[in-house]
Design an enzyme around this catalytic site. Structure first.
Site, PDB file in Angstrom:
ATOM      1  CG  ASP A 117      -1.946   1.100   1.142  1.00 45.73           C
ATOM      2  OD1 ASP A 117      -3.143   0.785   1.127  1.00 45.73           O
ATOM      3  OD2 ASP A 117      -1.553   2.285   1.060  1.00 45.73           O
TER       4      ASP A 117
ATOM      5  CG  ASP B 229      -1.367   2.170   4.780  1.00 50.25           C
ATOM      6  OD1 ASP B 229      -1.860   3.260   5.162  1.00 50.25           O
ATOM      7  OD2 ASP B 229      -2.024   1.122   4.667  1.00 50.25           O
TER       8      ASP B 229
HETATM    9  O1  PRP Z   1      -6.260   1.703  -9.555  1.00 48.47           O
HETATM   10  P1  PRP Z   1      -7.055   1.565  -8.278  1.00 48.47           P
HETATM   11  O2  PRP Z   1      -7.637   0.194  -8.119  1.00 48.47           O
HETATM   12  O3  PRP Z   1      -8.086   2.646  -8.133  1.00 48.47           O
HETATM   13  O4  PRP Z   1      -6.034   1.681  -7.069  1.00 48.47           O
HETATM   14  C1  PRP Z   1      -5.032   2.642  -7.004  1.00 48.47           C
HETATM   15  C2  PRP Z   1      -5.305   3.637  -5.932  1.00 48.47           C
HETATM   16  O5  PRP Z   1      -5.236   3.003  -4.651  1.00 48.47           O
HETATM   17  C3  PRP Z   1      -4.309   3.713  -3.826  1.00 48.47           C
HETATM   18  O6  PRP Z   1      -4.935   4.709  -3.099  1.00 48.47           O
HETATM   19  P2  PRP Z   1      -5.778   4.388  -1.769  1.00 48.47           P
HETATM   20  O7  PRP Z   1      -7.201   4.149  -2.102  1.00 48.47           O
HETATM   21  O8  PRP Z   1      -5.069   3.326  -1.001  1.00 48.47           O
HETATM   22  O9  PRP Z   1      -5.742   5.777  -1.021  1.00 48.47           O
HETATM   23  P3  PRP Z   1      -4.513   6.438  -0.208  1.00 48.47           P
HETATM   24  O10 PRP Z   1      -3.577   7.011  -1.232  1.00 48.47           O
HETATM   25  O11 PRP Z   1      -5.198   7.480   0.602  1.00 48.47           O
HETATM   26  O12 PRP Z   1      -3.864   5.359   0.612  1.00 48.47           O
HETATM   27  C4  PRP Z   1      -3.339   4.273  -4.839  1.00 48.47           C
HETATM   28  O13 PRP Z   1      -2.551   5.323  -4.325  1.00 48.47           O
HETATM   29  C5  PRP Z   1      -4.254   4.707  -5.960  1.00 48.47           C
HETATM   30  O14 PRP Z   1      -4.823   5.971  -5.777  1.00 48.47           O
HETATM   31  O1  URA Z   2      -1.058  -2.514  -4.941  1.00 47.50           O
HETATM   32  C1  URA Z   2      -1.728  -1.502  -4.659  1.00 47.50           C
HETATM   33  C2  URA Z   2      -2.997  -1.275  -5.191  1.00 47.50           C
HETATM   34  C3  URA Z   2      -3.665  -0.137  -4.848  1.00 47.50           C
HETATM   35  N1  URA Z   2      -3.093   0.736  -3.993  1.00 47.50           N
HETATM   36  C4  URA Z   2      -1.865   0.522  -3.474  1.00 47.50           C
HETATM   37  O2  URA Z   2      -1.361   1.357  -2.706  1.00 47.50           O
HETATM   38  N2  URA Z   2      -1.210  -0.591  -3.809  1.00 47.50           N
HETATM   39 MG    MG Z   3      -3.650   3.473   0.246  1.00 46.99          MG
END
Ligand code: PRP
Ligand code: URA
Ligand code: MG
Length: 209
Positions: free
Chosen positions: A200, A203
């Site tokens: 992630d 995170d």
């Molecule tokens: O292509 P997708 O399936 O939409 O996934 C990608 C998204 O998921 C993550 O964000 P997240 O939702 O974890 O939010 P964050 O950046 O606040 O952790 C990442 O930074 C993208 O924005």
């Molecule tokens: O692998 C992944 C997919 C979605 N968002 C992340 O941060 N990692």
């Molecule tokens: Mg995220």
């Protein structure tokens, strides 16, 4: 159809290895993402228009080139996209920065928009949307929708790691948006995480896990 550019420069690939490594801690992870963003900005700006001007060197007059002043904007998808902004601004300091807040619902994997703030002169700018991860593509497609709804005409999408599903989603929904990535990974797992990926991104950047 969107073109896909994979930046296979050795420095980018080397740093990406340590970004992926689960033993890399938050401080180093953040520094590496910043460095790779700078290197990717160098590559993505390859087609920036130049104009010729005349200057005086200490020796003589010379016709030389400068950037033609195309207006640019960087738009990180919150949160994780923030980790790439400073690295890009090191090379393009005049760019404005917009923000799109999206999170991916962990159950449905659908993006939910909670914030949007763009520069006022949207129609005149070339936009680069940045996010470390392109997984299902839902967030990227939604961010591009959001920019287009507000009048953006020229958009590129840049990320560190993409899954094939995400690339296809952009190509299908936004064939005018080219995609710039450091690595194209194998697949998504059952939770929508990129395999092998880096986990992630939000995170790992902000130490929230
Ligand atoms: O292509 P997708 O399936 O939409 O996934 C990608 C998204 O998921 C993550 O964000 P997240 O939702 O974890 O939010 P964050 O950046 O606040 O952790 C990442 O930074 C993208 O924005
Ligand atoms: O692998 C992944 C997919 C979605 N968002 C992340 O941060 N990692
Ligand atoms: Mg995220």
């Amino acid at each position: 159809m969107s073109k896909v550019y994979v930046f296979d420069h050795p420095l980018i690939q080397h740093k990406l290895t340590y970004i992926r490594d689960k033993n890399t801690g938050t401080k180093e992870f953040r520094e590496l993402v910043d460095e790779v963003a700078t290197l990717m900005a160098f590559e993505i700006t390859r087609d920036m228009p130049l104009e010729e001007i005349e200057i005086d060197t200490p020796v003589t007059k010379a016709k030389t080139k400068v950037l033609s002043g195309k207006k640019m904007a960087i738009v990180p998808i919150l949160r994780a996209g923030i980790g790439m902004v400073d690295g890009i601004l090191k090379l393009i300091p005049a760019a404005k920065v917009g923000h799109i807040g999206l999170y991916r619902d962990p159950e449905t994997l659908k993006p939910v928009e909670y914030y949007a703030k763009l520069p006022a002169d949207v129609e005149e700018r070339d936009f680069i949307i940045v996010d470390p991860m392109l997984a299902t593509g839902g967030s990227a497609v939604e961010a591009i929708n959001s920019l287009k709804t507000r009048g953006a005409k020229s958009i590129k999408f840049m990320c560190l790691i993409a899954a094939p599903e995400g690339v296809e989603a952009i190509q299908e929904e936004h064939p005018d948006v080219d995609i710039y990535i450091a690595a194209l990974d194998e697949k998504l797992n059952d939770h929508g995480y990129i395999v092998p990926g880096l986990g992630d991104a939000g995170d790992r950047l902000f130490g929230t896990k």
